[in-house]
Design an enzyme around this catalytic site. Structure first.
Site, PDB file in Angstrom:
ATOM      1  N   HIS A  76       1.599   4.372  -2.990  1.00  0.00           N
ATOM      2  CA  HIS A  76       1.555   5.831  -2.858  1.00  0.00           C
ATOM      3  C   HIS A  76       2.771   6.476  -3.526  1.00  0.00           C
ATOM      4  CE1 HIS A  76      -2.003   6.330  -0.517  1.00  0.00           C
ATOM      5  NE2 HIS A  76      -1.562   5.700   0.552  1.00  0.00           N
ATOM      6  N   GLU A  83      -6.339   6.684  -1.129  1.00  0.00           N
ATOM      7  CA  GLU A  83      -6.284   5.519  -0.257  1.00  0.00           C
ATOM      8  C   GLU A  83      -6.956   4.317  -0.907  1.00  0.00           C
ATOM      9  OE1 GLU A  83      -4.538   5.260   2.410  1.00  0.00           O
ATOM     10  OE2 GLU A  83      -3.972   7.386   2.441  1.00  0.00           O
ATOM     11  N   HIS A 100       0.838  -1.212   0.000  1.00  0.00           N
ATOM     12  CA  HIS A 100       0.000   0.000   0.000  1.00  0.00           C
ATOM     13  C   HIS A 100       0.869   1.256   0.000  1.00  0.00           C
ATOM     14  CE1 HIS A 100      -3.494   2.521   1.351  1.00  0.00           C
ATOM     15  NE2 HIS A 100      -2.508   3.215   1.914  1.00  0.00           N
ATOM     16  N   GLU A 101       1.881   1.287   0.853  1.00  0.00           N
ATOM     17  CA  GLU A 101       2.741   2.474   0.937  1.00  0.00           C
ATOM     18  C   GLU A 101       3.583   2.640  -0.329  1.00  0.00           C
ATOM     19  OE1 GLU A 101       2.158   4.583   3.093  1.00  0.00           O
ATOM     20  OE2 GLU A 101       0.900   3.334   4.363  1.00  0.00           O
TER      21      GLU A 101
END
Length: 274
Positions: free
Chosen positions: A140, A204, A136-137
Site C-alpha cells: 500500500h 486491496e 500487504h501493508e
C-alpha cells in the site's frame, strides 16, 4: 509500468475528485462573488493538507498505537527491513496497538510511512502469515494508494461543507433548513466517497497480489485472512470507521457493496490461492 490498472483508476478518480472540487468552488464564488477565489484555493489546499496530517495522527491515536520495540520484536523489524529493501522503499515506522481483533493498517506515503499491527494479530498468526500481512501493508505504501484515500476524504469533506452552506444560504435559515443541510451534506459526501470506495476495494486486490509476489506465494496471506475473518465474525470489538477503511481486513458487504471499503474476503482468498 507497475500496476497500470491501479494507476489508471487512481487517475480517473483523481480527475473526478477535481471535478467535484471545481463545482464546489464555482458554487462558493456564486454565493460570495468571484473575488473570493484566491481564498477558496488557498483555504481548500490548506484544509486537505491539514486533514492529511491530522488523519494520520488521528488514525494512530484512535487505536493507541505505540512504537514496536525492536529489542522485543527483532524478527519483525528484520522482516520489514528485508521486505522494504526488496520493494524499493524506505523501512516504515513500525507500531503496535491493541485493537481487540487481529488486524493491521498502513498510513503515510512512500518515504514517510507507518505500519501498525495489532497485538492480537501477532498472537494469532504464524510468522509466515505475519510476513504476508506486513508485505500487504508495505505494498500500500509503495503504491501510494493511501494518499489517494486521504485526499479523497478531504475533497469529499469540502464538497459536503459547500453543499451544506448552499442549503443554508438559499433557504429561510430556520431549523428545517439546518436539518436539511445536514442531510444534504451527508448524501453529497457519500456520493463523492463512492468513487474513493471503488479504489479502496481494487487496491486491496493489488496489495494482496504484491504481497504474494514478495513472499513467494499467496497461501500464507490467505491463511492470515481466514484467521482474521473468523475473529471478526465473533464480534470481539469494532475498529473506528476511519481506521477500518485502511485495515487489511474490513467489511466487504455492508449495506451495499457499492459502499464497502474492502472486497469480499472469500474472493481475496480465492485469488491468492488461484
Amino acid at each position: 509500468m507497475r500496476h497500470v490498472g491501479l494507476k489508471v483508476r487512481m487517475a480517473v478518480v483523481g480527475s473526478l475528485l477535481f471535478a467535484f472540487y471545481a463545482v464546489a468552488a464555482v458554487v462558493v464564488m456564486a454565493m460570495f462573488g468571484t473575488g473570493v477565489w484566491p481564498l477558496v484555493i488557498v483555504g481548500s489546499i490548506a484544509f486537505v493538507g491539514v486533514q492529511y496530517k491530522l488523519g494520520k495522527w488521528m488514525a494512530l491515536r484512535s487505536v493507541g498505537a505505540e512504537d514496536l520495540p525492536e529489542n522485543q520484536y527483532q524478527e519483525i523489524h528484520h522482516r520489514v527491513e528485508s521486505l522494504s529493501r526488496d520493494m524499493g522503499i524506505d523501512k516504515p515506522r513500525l507500531m503496535i496497538a491493541r485493537m481487540g481483533v487481529p488486524n493491521a493498517f498502513a498510513v503515510g506515503r512512500k518515504g514517510a510511512g507507518t505500519v501498525v499491527v495489532s497485538q492480537e494479530l501477532l498472537r494469532t498468526l504464524d510468522p509466515d502469515e505475519v510476513e504476508g500481512v506486513l508485505a500487504h501493508e508495505l505494498a500500500h505504501i509503495r503504491n501510494r494508494d493511501v494518499v489517494m484515500m486521504v485526499l479523497g476524504q478531504g475533497v469529499a469533506s469540502i464538497v459536503a461543507i459547500v453543499a451544506q452552506w448552499a442549503v443554508l444560504l438559499t433557504g429561510d435559515n430556520d431549523l428545517a433548513d439546518f436539518f436539511l443541510a445536514i442531510v444534504v451534506g451527508q448524501i453529497t459526501q457519500m456520493l463523492v466517497m463512492v468513487f474513493v470506495f471503488a479504489i479502496s476495494r481494487y487496491r486491496e486486490y493489488v496489495a494482496d497480489a504484491d504481497a504474494a509476489d514478495e513472499i513467494g506465494g499467496g497461501e500464507p496471506l490467505a491463511r492470515a485472512l481466514e484467521k482474521i475473518s473468523r475473529s471478526a465474525q465473533r464480534g470481539d470489538t469494532e475498529v473506528d470507521d476511519q481506521v477500518n477503511a485502511l485495515c487489511i481486513f474490513g467489511d466487504g458487504s455492508g449495506l451495499a457493496r457499492l459502499f464497502a471499503t474492502h472486497p469480499p474476503v472469500e474472493k481475496r482468498i480465492e485469488r491468492l490461492r488461484a
